[in-house]
Design a protein around this motif. Structure first.
Motif, PDB file in Angstrom:
ATOM      1  N   ALA A   1      -2.554   0.648  -8.253  1.00 10.46           N
ATOM      2  CA  ALA A   1      -3.411   1.675  -8.844  1.00 10.46           C
ATOM      3  C   ALA A   1      -3.664   2.819  -7.873  1.00 10.46           C
ATOM      4  N   LEU A   2      -3.901   2.503  -6.604  1.00 13.08           N
ATOM      5  CA  LEU A   2      -4.121   3.557  -5.613  1.00 13.08           C
ATOM      6  C   LEU A   2      -2.854   4.360  -5.375  1.00 13.08           C
ATOM      7  N   ALA A   3      -1.712   3.660  -5.338  1.00  8.30           N
ATOM      8  CA  ALA A   3      -0.446   4.350  -5.129  1.00  8.30           C
ATOM      9  C   ALA A   3      -0.143   5.321  -6.265  1.00  8.30           C
ATOM     10  N   GLU A   4      -0.477   4.927  -7.489  1.00  5.35           N
ATOM     11  CA  GLU A   4      -0.208   5.797  -8.638  1.00  5.35           C
ATOM     12  C   GLU A   4      -0.994   7.100  -8.566  1.00  5.35           C
ATOM     13  N   LEU A   5      -2.178   7.057  -7.929  1.00  5.88           N
ATOM     14  CA  LEU A   5      -2.973   8.274  -7.757  1.00  5.88           C
ATOM     15  C   LEU A   5      -2.732   8.927  -6.398  1.00  5.88           C
ATOM     16  N   GLU A   6      -1.720   8.401  -5.669  1.00  8.40           N
ATOM     17  CA  GLU A   6      -1.341   8.936  -4.353  1.00  8.40           C
ATOM     18  C   GLU A   6      -2.514   8.896  -3.375  1.00  8.40           C
ATOM     19  N   ILE A   7      -3.267   7.803  -3.425  1.00  9.23           N
ATOM     20  CA  ILE A   7      -4.385   7.598  -2.504  1.00  9.23           C
ATOM     21  C   ILE A   7      -3.926   6.657  -1.393  1.00  9.23           C
ATOM     22  N   PRO A   8      -3.889   7.096  -0.154  1.00 10.71           N
ATOM     23  CA  PRO A   8      -3.447   6.215   0.939  1.00 10.71           C
ATOM     24  C   PRO A   8      -4.386   5.019   1.100  1.00 10.71           C
ATOM     25  N   TYR A   9      -3.824   3.897   1.493  1.00  7.76           N
ATOM     26  CA  TYR A   9      -4.640   2.696   1.690  1.00  7.76           C
ATOM     27  C   TYR A   9      -4.068   1.876   2.823  1.00  7.76           C
ATOM     28  N   LEU A  10      -4.900   1.038   3.396  1.00  9.82           N
ATOM     29  CA  LEU A  10      -4.514   0.127   4.468  1.00  9.82           C
ATOM     30  C   LEU A  10      -4.958  -1.269   4.078  1.00  9.82           C
ATOM     31  N   VAL A  11      -4.099  -2.256   4.248  1.00  7.57           N
ATOM     32  CA  VAL A  11      -4.444  -3.640   3.951  1.00  7.57           C
ATOM     33  C   VAL A  11      -4.876  -4.303   5.253  1.00  7.57           C
ATOM     34  N   ARG A  12      -6.129  -4.743   5.301  1.00  5.12           N
ATOM     35  CA  ARG A  12      -6.681  -5.336   6.521  1.00  5.12           C
ATOM     36  C   ARG A  12      -6.643  -6.857   6.424  1.00  5.12           C
ATOM     37  N   GLY A  13      -6.214  -7.492   7.505  1.00  3.49           N
ATOM     38  CA  GLY A  13      -6.240  -8.946   7.568  1.00  3.49           C
ATOM     39  C   GLY A  13      -5.174  -9.615   6.721  1.00  3.49           C
ATOM     40  N   GLY A  14      -4.151  -8.878   6.322  1.00  2.13           N
ATOM     41  CA  GLY A  14      -3.075  -9.458   5.525  1.00  2.13           C
ATOM     42  C   GLY A  14      -2.001  -8.418   5.256  1.00  2.13           C
ATOM     43  N   GLU A  15      -0.825  -8.880   4.874  1.00  2.00           N
ATOM     44  CA  GLU A  15       0.267  -7.970   4.572  1.00  2.00           C
ATOM     45  C   GLU A  15       0.116  -7.397   3.169  1.00  2.00           C
ATOM     46  N   ARG A  16       0.723  -6.245   2.953  1.00  5.51           N
ATOM     47  CA  ARG A  16       0.799  -5.726   1.606  1.00  5.51           C
ATOM     48  C   ARG A  16       1.541  -6.734   0.740  1.00  5.51           C
ATOM     49  N   PHE A  17       1.215  -6.708  -0.539  1.00  7.54           N
ATOM     50  CA  PHE A  17       1.702  -7.744  -1.444  1.00  7.54           C
ATOM     51  C   PHE A  17       3.214  -7.919  -1.361  1.00  7.54           C
ATOM     52  N   PHE A  18       3.961  -6.843  -1.488  1.00  9.28           N
ATOM     53  CA  PHE A  18       5.416  -6.955  -1.534  1.00  9.28           C
ATOM     54  C   PHE A  18       6.055  -7.157  -0.156  1.00  9.28           C
ATOM     55  N   GLN A  19       5.227  -7.178   0.894  1.00  8.60           N
ATOM     56  CA  GLN A  19       5.749  -7.478   2.227  1.00  8.60           C
ATOM     57  C   GLN A  19       5.532  -8.941   2.610  1.00  8.60           C
ATOM     58  N   ARG A  20       4.807  -9.687   1.799  1.00  9.09           N
ATOM     59  CA  ARG A  20       4.555 -11.089   2.120  1.00  9.09           C
ATOM     60  C   ARG A  20       5.838 -11.894   1.985  1.00  9.09           C
ATOM     61  N   VAL A  21       5.983 -12.867   2.857  1.00  9.65           N
ATOM     62  CA  VAL A  21       7.221 -13.647   2.919  1.00  9.65           C
ATOM     63  C   VAL A  21       7.544 -14.274   1.571  1.00  9.65           C
ATOM     64  N   GLU A  22       6.554 -14.912   0.947  1.00  7.98           N
ATOM     65  CA  GLU A  22       6.821 -15.611  -0.305  1.00  7.98           C
ATOM     66  C   GLU A  22       7.188 -14.637  -1.422  1.00  7.98           C
TER      67      GLU A  22
END
Length: 698
Positions: free
Chosen positions: A378-399
């Motif tokens: 949702a943030l990406a669709e509005l071009e709002i920058p974000y940082l994921v703290r304490g974990g990887e972004r969803f599509f970067q997670r190993v599983e």
């Protein structure tokens, strides 16, 4: 007093302190307990007390040892002390302090070269797990390592693990006996390699002081005054180290808030804080309740959240009093589904930014990391920058990367079948089981994989006939959209990762039963109350703007089976549109708005909370008569149907749904569809067969 002739302290050392902070700072040398609520200026109070003790000559700066739980907090304390002219006082984490002491005393205590710190604990755990024949997958090993850390932090030896885990109601990643054998094997391998882990630093430091009189005397001559921050989070092992540091002395100041105890799963306990005056009856106790962080509106909500806790100990009954000017009221919002909730949050974030709130002063907080994906999107669709703290972004997670690779490979063959079932089958080998595993890394992996299945369900509902190739393309587009530039951005974080931080605007999202409180806490009163404290921590992160929201369905247009968190009852103002009582949703007569009707226990009549009680139609502790013969027939029927349809058994019905049928024994289609988990589609497909089985048919 500051400013008198010969007084080396800065004139303004005590300036700006409120009466309670001043009482803590000026308390006489000896045991002092500061019960400090969120946002009450505890760090300022701690460093002012240390500076005052040094300035008054009660102790030299080099004789002070202050310990806290993060390197960031320790660094902030050192910086503030230097700003007050206190140079030489030690401010460290427990582990950093223990490492420094152990390196100094090791030659005398052990006699040989110091052992190195183990760099890859999971590798040794993996070797131990392999020897006992249990799983050596990455997530399983990480969970085993965490369980070993809990045991050591709780002063539990391998041979005592099974009994201790049962007493603590642990949900171990493997059979308790297997965990104990892995634990014993890990310790043996570590000793053979002559290495230490972080918990060993504390264990060996305590032993060195307890068993060597000369070492203890030298240490206690060096350090005379001790300060412990976040005292509600100490483990039995850390308390043992603190006791060894103190010896027979009592020059100890502790600061904590039992309402912010959220790490019990790691061995932390508020008991030392709550029992401080029993141990030191002459202790000075000061309560800090003036909140300088949040507006009165946010503070009032925080008080209502924590005030509903059951059987609160006396030491946790802090009631915050907001000191800031008034601000906007907290906002409560119900949404039809998660995409709608995320879109509303992103839109509000954009409004706040346009009004002048900095991106770095906005946070979206959730209970589990797998919830981040829809907000990233949702943030990406509005071009709002974000940082994921304490974990990887969803599509970067190993599983998730592994799952996407498996889906992309299978999509090349374009297999036939319903998209959600195809995705479930592909993800089963990667860890997507019928029922969620115990908490920990394996549970986080399961949540991420389940989120991918729910995305497939969302796509299948939106696009008739969508297959794996279309789904793979959708995943690729989402992954590309979620890689904005790494710049200042909105913080996305779990509630645990947000501890100790604060923002001008906070969005608490996904506040539904099964997530807040988390499903595996249900049925354990202590675990549920810890979940309440976690929500309290989330509320108290906000300075001005606070939003609390929940969604009734996971996927867009999905079945609205969810219920808002029980922690919101009595919290939402009665005149707020979101204050309707949740449960089964029906239409108001003559109106279009959905109104919620609660579900009640068919045994005791109380309102039901949680996924399993709602599915079974009764409270988890209410008695129920299960027709074991019917349950066996249902399981056999499900097995045959899943083989015939070539789908996993849970696609037919979950174990919980079968149990609900065996308990309630529905006699017609209306009674059958009333059971949670049985919708119109399954009723049409399997209803007559299930009713026949209930009636005793084959």
């Amino acid at each position: 007093m500051p400013g008198m002739a010969g007084d080396p302290r800065p004139v303004d050392l005590l300036a700006g302190l409120d009466p309670e902070q001043l009482a803590a700072v000026r308390a006489p040398r000896g045991p002092v307990c500061v019960l400090a609520g969120a946002g009450t200026g505890k760090t300022r109070t701690i460093v002012s007390r240390i500076a005052t003790l040094v300035g008054d000559g009660h102790v030299s700066a080099g004789q002070v040892l202050a310990v806290t739980f993060t390197t960031r907090a320790a660094g902030e304390m050192r910086t503030r002390l230097r700003g007050m002219g206190v140079v030489g006082a030690q401010a460290r984490t427990f582990h950093a302090a223990a490492l420094r002491q152990l390196r100094y005393f090791w030659p005398r205590v052990v006699g040989d070269a110091p052992w190195d710190l183990v760099e890859h604990k999971v590798r040794l755990v993996g070797q131990a797990a392999h020897r006992v024949g249990t799983s050596t997958e990455r997530e399983a090993l990480r969970d085993l390592a965490s369980e070993i850390e809990w045991a050591k932090a709780s002063l539990v030896a391998p041979e005592d693990y099974a009994a201790a885990a049962a007493r603590a109601r642990r949900d171990p990643p493997a059979a308790a006996e297997l965990v104990a054998r892995v634990y014993a094997g890990y310790e043996a391998l570590k000793n053979q390699a002559r290495v230490l882990d972080f918990d060993d630093l504390l264990l060996h430091t305590a032993a060195a002081l307890e068993e060597n009189r000369e070492v203890a005397e030298e240490f206690r001559d060096r350090y005379r005054c001790f300060v412990v921050d976040e005292y509600q989070d100490v483990t039995p092992l850390q308390q043992r180290v603190l006791d060894a540091w103190l010896g027979p002395r009592d020059d100890l100041t502790v600061v904590g808030d039992a309402n912010q105890t959220i790490y019990s799963f790691a061995g932390a306990s508020p008991r030392p804080l709550l029992d401080f005056t029993r141990r030191f009856p002459e202790a000075t106790v000061v309560r800090l309740e003036r909140d300088y962080r949040s507006t009165p509106e946010v503070v009032s909500l925080a008080n209502r959240v924590i005030g509903a806790a059951r059987d609160r100990p006396a030491g946790s009954r802090l009631r915050l009093v907001g000191q800031r000017p008034p601000g906007p009221n907290p906002v409560f919002a119900e949404h039809p589904d998660e995409p709608a909730e995320a879109a509303a949050v992103a839109a509000r974030v954009k409004e706040l930014v346009e009004s002048g709130v900095a991106l770095s002063e906005i946070a979206v907080l959730y209970r589990v990391n797998a919830q981040s994906e829809v907000y990233e999107q949702a943030l990406a669709e509005l071009e709002i920058p974000y940082l994921v703290r304490g974990g990887e972004r969803f599509f970067q997670r190993v599983e998730v990367r592994q799952a996407v690779a498996a889906i992309r490979t299978a999509a090349a063959a374009d297999p036939e079948g319903e998209l959600p079932a195809l995705v479930r089958a592909l993800l089963a080998p990667l860890g997507l089981t019928d029922e969620p595993p115990a908490g920990g890394t394996q549970r986080e992996r399961w949540e991420s994989l389940l989120a991918l299945v729910e995305l497939a369900e969302e796509l299948a509902a939106a696009e008739r006939g969508a297959g794996l190739p279309r789904y793979a393309a959708e995943l690729e587009q989402r992954a590309q959209a979620q890689h904005p530039p790494t710049v200042e951005g909105v913080t996305l974080a779990s509630l645990h990762a947000a501890k100790g931080l604060e923002w001008d605007a906070v969005f608490l999202v996904g506040l539904v039963e099964g997530t807040m409180p988390i499903q595996h806490a249900d049925g354990d009163d202590a675990a549920v109350e810890e979940e309440r404290r976690l929500l309290y921590v989330g509320v108290t992160r906000a300075r001005v703007h606070l939003s609390l929201s929940w969604a009734l369905a996971r996927a867009e247009g999905g079945k609205r089976y969810r219920r808002r968190s029980r922690f919101l009852y009595g919290v939402i103002p009665d005149n707020d549109p979101a204050a309707r009582v949740p449960a089964t949703r029906q239409r108001e007569q003559g109106g279009g708005r959905a109104v919620e009707r609660p579900k009640f226990c068919r045994v005791c009549g109380d309102a039901l909370y949680g996924i399993m009680p709602i599915k079974l139609g009764r409270c988890s502790d209410c008695p129920a008569e299960v027709d074991e013969g019917l349950l066996d027939r249902l399981r056999e029927w499900r097995h045959e149907r899943s083989r015939a349809l070539r789908v996993p058994a849970y696609v037919i019905f979950t174990d919980a749904t079968l149990l609900a049928i065996a308990e309630q024994r529905p006699v017609d289609r209306a009674a059958l569809v009333a059971i949670s988990g049985i919708g119109a589609a399954k009723l049409d497909r399997f209803g007559s067969e299930v009713l026949s089985l209930v009636a005793g048919g084959a």
